[in-house]
Every structure is written in structure tokens, then in C-alpha cells.
Design an enzyme around this catalytic site. Sequence first.
Site, PDB file in Angstrom:
ATOM      1  N   CYS A   2       0.829  -1.196   0.000  1.00  0.00           N
ATOM      2  CA  CYS A   2       0.000   0.000   0.000  1.00  0.00           C
ATOM      3  C   CYS A   2       0.875   1.262   0.000  1.00  0.00           C
ATOM      4  CB  CYS A   2      -0.945   0.052   1.181  1.00  0.00           C
ATOM      5  SG  CYS A   2      -2.104  -1.314   1.297  1.00  0.00           S
ATOM      6  N   ARG A  27       6.038  -1.165  -4.005  1.00  0.00           N
ATOM      7  CA  ARG A  27       5.556  -1.720  -2.742  1.00  0.00           C
ATOM      8  C   ARG A  27       4.541  -2.829  -2.955  1.00  0.00           C
ATOM      9  NH1 ARG A  27       6.509   2.229   1.567  1.00  0.00           N
ATOM     10  NH2 ARG A  27       4.747   1.414   2.727  1.00  0.00           N
ATOM     11  N   TRP A  74      -3.116  -2.833  -1.436  1.00  0.00           N
ATOM     12  CA  TRP A  74      -2.858  -4.271  -1.464  1.00  0.00           C
ATOM     13  C   TRP A  74      -3.940  -4.908  -0.619  1.00  0.00           C
ATOM     14  CZ3 TRP A  74      -1.403  -8.254   1.972  1.00  0.00           C
ATOM     15  CH2 TRP A  74      -0.853  -9.388   1.369  1.00  0.00           C
ATOM     16  N   ASN A  99      -3.385   2.813   5.174  1.00  0.00           N
ATOM     17  CA  ASN A  99      -2.534   1.625   5.172  1.00  0.00           C
ATOM     18  C   ASN A  99      -2.656   0.960   6.525  1.00  0.00           C
ATOM     19  OD1 ASN A  99      -1.628   2.453   2.676  1.00  0.00           O
ATOM     20  ND2 ASN A  99       0.415   3.042   3.371  1.00  0.00           N
ATOM     21  N   GLY A 100      -2.672  -0.364   6.557  1.00  0.00           N
ATOM     22  CA  GLY A 100      -2.720  -1.065   7.827  1.00  0.00           C
ATOM     23  C   GLY A 100      -3.965  -1.908   7.966  1.00  0.00           C
ATOM     24  N   GLU A 482      16.209 -19.944  -0.095  1.00  0.00           N
ATOM     25  CA  GLU A 482      16.050 -18.659  -0.784  1.00  0.00           C
ATOM     26  C   GLU A 482      15.846 -18.874  -2.281  1.00  0.00           C
ATOM     27  OE1 GLU A 482      16.125 -14.498  -1.729  1.00  0.00           O
ATOM     28  OE2 GLU A 482      15.448 -15.748  -0.056  1.00  0.00           O
ATOM     29  N   LYS A 486      12.540 -17.641  -4.367  1.00  0.00           N
ATOM     30  CA  LYS A 486      12.588 -16.770  -5.543  1.00  0.00           C
ATOM     31  C   LYS A 486      11.804 -17.376  -6.701  1.00  0.00           C
ATOM     32  CE  LYS A 486      14.644 -13.328  -4.013  1.00  0.00           C
ATOM     33  NZ  LYS A 486      13.834 -13.585  -2.833  1.00  0.00           N
ATOM     34  N   GLU A 489       8.043 -17.212  -5.985  1.00  0.00           N
ATOM     35  CA  GLU A 489       7.553 -15.831  -5.916  1.00  0.00           C
ATOM     36  C   GLU A 489       7.223 -15.261  -7.288  1.00  0.00           C
ATOM     37  OE1 GLU A 489       9.318 -13.123  -2.356  1.00  0.00           O
ATOM     38  OE2 GLU A 489      10.813 -13.934  -3.712  1.00  0.00           O
ATOM     39  N   HIS A 505      14.133 -39.089   3.912  1.00  0.00           N
ATOM     40  CA  HIS A 505      13.132 -39.048   4.973  1.00  0.00           C
ATOM     41  C   HIS A 505      11.796 -38.493   4.489  1.00  0.00           C
ATOM     42  CE1 HIS A 505      16.062 -40.244   7.954  1.00  0.00           C
ATOM     43  NE2 HIS A 505      16.888 -39.322   7.490  1.00  0.00           N
ATOM     44  N   LYS A 604       6.050  -5.448  -1.606  1.00  0.00           N
ATOM     45  CA  LYS A 604       7.462  -5.220  -1.300  1.00  0.00           C
ATOM     46  C   LYS A 604       7.688  -4.932   0.177  1.00  0.00           C
ATOM     47  CE  LYS A 604      11.800  -4.650  -2.266  1.00  0.00           C
ATOM     48  NZ  LYS A 604      12.613  -5.824  -2.648  1.00  0.00           N
TER      49      LYS A 604
END
Length: 609
Positions: A2, A27, A74, A99-100, A482, A486, A489, A505, A604
Site C-alpha cells: 500500500c 511496494r 494491497w 494503510n494497515g 532462498e 525466488k 515468488e 526421509h 514489497k
Amino acid sequence: MCGIVGAVSTKNIVPILVEGLKRLEYRGYDSCGVAVHQGGALRRTRSTSRVAELDALVAGDGVSGGTGIAHTRWATHGAPAVHNAHPHFSRDRIALVHNGIIENHDELRAELQAKGYVFESQTDTEVIAHLVDHLYDGDLFDAVQRATLRLKGAYAIAVFCRDEPHRVVGAREGSPLIMGVGQGENYLASDAMALAGVTDQIVYLEEGDVVDLQLGKHWIVSRQKDGRYQRVQREVRTVQAHSGAAELGPYRHYMQKEIFEQPRAIADTLDAVEGISPELFGDGAFKVFKQVEQVLILACGTSYYAGSTAKYWLESIAGIPCNVEIASEYRYRDSVPNPKTLVVTISQSGETADTIAALKHARSLDMLHTLTICNVGTSAMVRECAHHFLTRAGVEIGVASTKAFTTQLVALFLLTLALAQTRKRLTDAQEAAHLKALRHLPVAVQAVLALEPQVIAWAEEFARKENALFLGRGMHYPIALEGALKLKEISYIHAEAYPAGELKHGPLALVTSAMPVVTVAPNDTLLEKLKSNLQEVRARGGELFVFADSDTHIDSGPGIRVIRMPEHYGALSPILHVVPLQLLAYHTAVARGTDVDKPRNLAKSVTVE
């Protein structure tokens, strides 16, 4: 996550509002909108497309005015739809962006509906707009102060009223908001970058602040412990948020640009490091480092994987126990606090809501030795922690973090060396060797980037897959995590990572010729164990894609493809090995035609819990 822009001026501020939204696109958002005071009334344009389309709609609608607010949303409460997009109106008198997350919105909604308010959206934000309208008696500043006393949760808001031209009121609690001071005009934004080229005079509002913006003047009050508001002064800082940092240049996407900026980002982060010293992390750090008995790292997402890598360094090089906690989980469980703990938070933006909340929880448990590794020197995280180290990654636009991650690793390695020195576990010769390796890192990363053509060939095959496994051992296991993050995402391929020894396992059941297995294979003490794990995959018909150091003696053949890394890099090897994983994710996403820089459903800067 946002973005807010607001302004009070004697000129048409719509171009400034829209340009500010463009600078905040990094963002993450799924809708956007603008509202202004025009002709004695509220005018609004909203869109579920990109800001560029909003810009065209605003021009077509003839929206203009000297007072206004704008927002990129968002979705949290309510689907991405025009009726849920900000700004929200109340009785065509109050316009508000937020925002929030408001945790008591259901209770407030029922109360306001009983008073006759009709809700047009499913958002928690519309509740605030109606609450401000209900409390309004001719003074917007007062109405917002009274409204915020009723709110539970996190918020940054900007609001203006039809009946008070040239006035915008902002408030924050748990979500960032800044004020920009101009010549006879004032601004609000969730990020100083939104005001790049407009003003460099920035005021960072603090928790509980409410600000009243008018032409050429402003007032700030802050909520006290007794619930009353008191007039306060906040420092006006000169902040250079250069717009040029966000230019794409010759690259196809920001993520690609940022991957290739890593040598420079690492060099910049190391620029002021002439030797290893606790004082790299702030005045008084030596005294704190002498006292601490253990390290607690709090972080989310990619930053959590950086912390997980550092755990290996801290325990093997500095000889200090280290726990790494997912920040969003930490404060919701019973833990055993130790006042002699160094609490380390890691965040690219310094505004990550879960990490800030975890930090405050740690402090409430009397763990007061706090340090943050952050990319934004003016962020809440830096202000909240006693000590800090600023990475110099520069602006990172792509939602999937790249250069912020590698510079975080550099900072964490410096922290490891500083703690090792304090604990007398670092000789002069070792310090010199580590510094030499650090200073060579930019060149080493540049050599890895030269592998891009080989990675592109692999990506063309990955683009046809829907699942992938990533394997690593020791300190390269977090790098495998990571790499998997990526890929999922930005390409939307389901990817999971495991310690290679865990294959037998459970995960081995998934291995077929349709499941590519990406392996990080440095020439370290676990190499022979890793080779056995690779044989387990080959015996089940799995296809291996291995990033191997040059001296590992792992060769390409049936069912196994190898890209050779330029050199083995010892303890700093994770920083090199993550780079080709970034390139693999990037080029796979490009081949699949996804929106690389703005992947669906992601943001973001995650400023809500």
C-alpha cells in the site's frame, strides 16, 4: 504494501499525486485511486489496473485540485475491486486513504450502521472514514484525533473534508507515514521516495502522531499514555530520495537490474569498513558485545533466510549461540528470555510490521540489547534499535529481494567478525584474510553474473515445469530455501527446499523425471555427503541441475547438468551461490511471461501483520 500520497497546495496537485503513486508501485498493489477537492465537492477516480491507467482515467475525467489524496492498495479486507479501492468517501464529505489493518472494524461497523451509515465496501478502511464523519463538528483535525482513539490495530491515514479546503490531516500508529514540507505547500506520503523531485524536507512522524497540513503551515500532536494529545515538534530532515535510483535503464525488469547491481551494492556496503570493530554497529557496541551471551535473530521471508545463514557463521566463527526466529511467530509463543541476548532484526525496508512487533516483544521481556541490519537509515527499525548497521543496497524496486539479501549477508558476516573479535576468537591474520575475501566479493559476484547465458538455457526448461526441489547442506541449506522462494515468488512454480540429507526421509517420494532437482554444491566438508544425495536422486530417475564449485569433480552426464562456479569462496560461499539461483528464477519467470517485478498477491514492504 500500500502507498499513500497527499498534498495541500494552491496549484493542481494531481500530477504530483499520480507521480508519487508511480514511485510507490514497487511496494505492491492491486488497485489505486485519487481524490481531490474540486469545485466545492469531492472528486474521485479509482482503478484495479496499474497507475498508468489511473493517470489516463484522471486526465479523461478532468480531475484537478489543490487538495487531495491518492493510494495504491494491497487487498486485505475485501477483494481487489473498484468499490474496495481507496480513497473511501463518507457522505460525500470525508475522503480517506489508509494503510494497515483495523482489528476492531466489525465492532465499529455495527455501531456506525446503527447510526445510519451505509457501507459500500468490505474494507476496514471505510469504517474509519465514517467514524471521522460521525465525529466531525467543523474541525477535521479534532475529529481525526478523536477517531484514532477508537481504533485498534495498525494504521497510517490521510483524510480531507469537503467543508475545509486546503487542509489534509494525517495520522499513524504502527504503519509508516512522513510529511514533506514545501514552499507554501505540504505533503504526506508513506515513503520519502514518493516525494522525490518535489521536496527533500522530510518529517518522520512517530507512533501516535496526528498532523494537520495547511498552506504554508502544519501542526503535529502526539497521543500520550493517558490518551490525550499534546503538541510536539518533529525534526525536519533533508532527505535525498533521488528519482534516478528507480530508473530502469537498459534492463528489461528492475529485478534483473538489481541482480546486476549486486557487485556495486556490496562494494558500497563495505566502503567505510577499514577494519573489524564493534563500533561499525554504533557507539557503545563494544560494551554491549562484551556482555551478550547469545544472539537472537528476528526476521521474515528473505531476511529470515539471511539470518539462518548467519547462524552458521555466528556459531562456528564467533562461537556464540544463535537462535533465528520467524518474526511473525515469535511473539505468539512462550519463550525463555535472557537479558544477555543481542536481539538482531533484519529488514530491507525497516518498516516490516511483524519484525517491529517481534522486536517490541523481545524488549518487553527485558532483552534490551538491540541491533538492526537495515537498508533504510530513516526507518522505524533504525529508530527503535539501540544499534544498527546500514546496508548500501540502494533502492530495491523488484518485490523479490536480491541485492538487499546479499548486502544483508555481508553485514551479518561483519557482525560475526566483530563478535568473534570481542570474544577473542579472531586473530589479526584471520581478520586480514576475511577482509581480503570481503573486498574481493564484488569481483567474485561479477564473475558469477557472467554465467547468465548458461542459466538462461536451464530456465527455458524450467519454464515448462510446475514443481521443483532445491537441495543444500550446512550453511547452503538456507541458500537453497532462498532459491526456492525466488522461483515460487515470480514464476509461480511450486518449489520447496530441503537439507539434502533429508531426501530419504520423505521428499525422495516426489522425485521423478518431471521434478527438476536444483542442488547447491560448494567444495566444503559436506561435499562427499552431498554427492551421495545426488546419487539417490539419479537412482530414482530424477533430473539434477547442479551449481558446483570448479574443484568438486561433479560432471555433466545423463540426468545431471552442471554449471561451474568461478571459484570456491569458503565461509562467504553462500553469497556467491545465491546469485545464479536469482538468475534462474528471473529467467524462468521471463520465459513464463509473468509480471516479474510485481508478482501476484505479494507486496514489497509488508507493513501490516
